[in-house]
Design a protein around this motif. Sequence first.
Motif, mmCIF file in Angstrom:
data_model
loop_
_atom_site.group_PDB
_atom_site.id
_atom_site.type_symbol
_atom_site.label_atom_id
_atom_site.label_comp_id
_atom_site.label_asym_id
_atom_site.label_seq_id
_atom_site.Cartn_x
_atom_site.Cartn_y
_atom_site.Cartn_z
ATOM 1 N N LEU A 201 28.187 31.555 42.148
ATOM 2 C CA LEU A 201 29.581 32.005 42.109
ATOM 3 C C LEU A 201 30.072 32.239 40.685
ATOM 4 C CD1 LEU A 201 32.252 32.670 43.476
ATOM 5 C CD2 LEU A 201 32.777 30.209 43.487
ATOM 6 N N ASP A 202 29.838 31.308 39.774
ATOM 7 C CA ASP A 202 30.313 31.480 38.399
ATOM 8 C C ASP A 202 29.747 32.754 37.781
ATOM 9 O OD1 ASP A 202 31.770 29.160 38.538
ATOM 10 O OD2 ASP A 202 30.288 27.926 37.503
ATOM 11 N N LEU A 205 31.520 35.787 39.130
ATOM 12 C CA LEU A 205 32.864 35.917 38.567
ATOM 13 C C LEU A 205 32.848 36.374 37.111
ATOM 14 C CD1 LEU A 205 34.456 32.695 40.098
ATOM 15 C CD2 LEU A 205 35.048 35.054 40.682
ATOM 16 N N VAL A 219 30.956 29.500 50.906
ATOM 17 C CA VAL A 219 31.773 29.601 49.688
ATOM 18 C C VAL A 219 31.834 31.048 49.205
ATOM 19 C CG1 VAL A 219 31.926 28.938 47.257
ATOM 20 C CG2 VAL A 219 31.341 27.229 48.994
ATOM 21 N N LEU A 220 30.690 31.711 49.148
ATOM 22 C CA LEU A 220 30.677 33.095 48.686
ATOM 23 C C LEU A 220 31.432 34.004 49.648
ATOM 24 C CD1 LEU A 220 27.141 33.799 47.183
ATOM 25 C CD2 LEU A 220 29.216 32.962 46.067
ATOM 26 N N GLU A 222 33.943 33.224 51.553
ATOM 27 C CA GLU A 222 35.385 33.016 51.392
ATOM 28 C C GLU A 222 35.910 33.852 50.228
ATOM 29 O OE1 GLU A 222 35.856 28.825 50.914
ATOM 30 O OE2 GLU A 222 35.737 28.406 53.082
ATOM 31 N N HIS A 223 35.172 33.882 49.135
ATOM 32 C CA HIS A 223 35.568 34.703 47.995
ATOM 33 C C HIS A 223 35.474 36.190 48.329
ATOM 34 C CE1 HIS A 223 35.359 30.986 45.670
ATOM 35 N NE2 HIS A 223 35.936 31.619 44.671
ATOM 36 N N ARG A 226 38.407 37.160 50.483
ATOM 37 C CA ARG A 226 39.688 37.123 49.761
ATOM 38 C C ARG A 226 39.782 38.217 48.706
ATOM 39 N NH1 ARG A 226 40.931 34.026 45.316
ATOM 40 N NH2 ARG A 226 39.068 32.746 45.633
ATOM 41 N N LEU A 227 38.649 38.528 48.058
ATOM 42 C CA LEU A 227 38.657 39.466 46.935
ATOM 43 C C LEU A 227 38.046 40.820 47.280
ATOM 44 C CD1 LEU A 227 37.564 36.893 44.204
ATOM 45 C CD2 LEU A 227 39.883 37.718 44.682
ATOM 46 N N TRP A 229 34.948 41.672 48.128
ATOM 47 C CA TRP A 229 33.652 41.955 47.531
ATOM 48 C C TRP A 229 32.720 42.571 48.573
ATOM 49 C CZ3 TRP A 229 32.377 36.591 44.917
ATOM 50 C CH2 TRP A 229 33.242 36.397 43.819
#
Length: 281
Positions: A201-202, A205, A219-220, A222-223, A226-227, A229
Amino acid sequence: MNSAMNSMDRAITTKATRAAFFDVDETLINTKSMFDFLRFWMARHGDDGSGHAAVMAGVREAAASGVHRSEINRRYYRRFAGVAMDELRTAGREWYEAYRRGPAAVTVATWAAASRHREAGDLVVLVSGSFRGCLDPLAEDLGADLILCSEPVVGSGGLLTGEVERPMIGSVKADAVRETIARLGLNARESSCYGDHASDLDMLLAVGRPVVVGGNDRVLMEHAQRLDWPVLPSAPGRLRTAGAWAAAELTGLADRPALDASGLTAPAASGLTAPAATRSR
């Protein structure tokens, strides 16, 4: 980056303005290279499979008990203390040569994306907790420009000490990506990054064009949702040819597609498309 940079890395020019950074295990190839290599190595030294199974059980237990992935990476390389670096490097190449012939060696869509980035003039960079013995021949197949990886420390007589300069895991991957962008004067906002696990993730980003591979990591995803991707499928396939443009064979395309503005979906001259990313929503 460091004194271990190999000749391929030193040959990089700064003509490119952007890069595509790729996690390797279960992003570009359909295995965890370190542990698949360990199976190969242990078998070569007489293991019937039970020793490797015990090691993997210990790794799973450590992960379940909260041991950080960086420490697991360090423990892995301690197994090779006293081994000649040249021997490990040669064994890594031999492992990869056998692995690449398998029916499900690569993640087709990601390999195709890397080839399109390469054709578009982007630097293609591998970022992995694995080591160069396994990664160098993979990079040659893909036509990658640079490898950022865990670098085993070599002591006197060319023997490994069992330590690494820094485990290329988690936030260290992001540090390495940022350092590379700064060192080569690249545009971070226009650069891409591909990963399949929350530990990536880091790194994702750290660039302006993150891409999730597989869609199996909570986790990925969810990002990504939301974003907005893009998410690439993780379907495996056979590596049919060597070289930077192996993806043309993998995807069945007679003509390699050009990279479009998104860096992902690009129609071929035949009207077909390479495996395309979906949006998470």
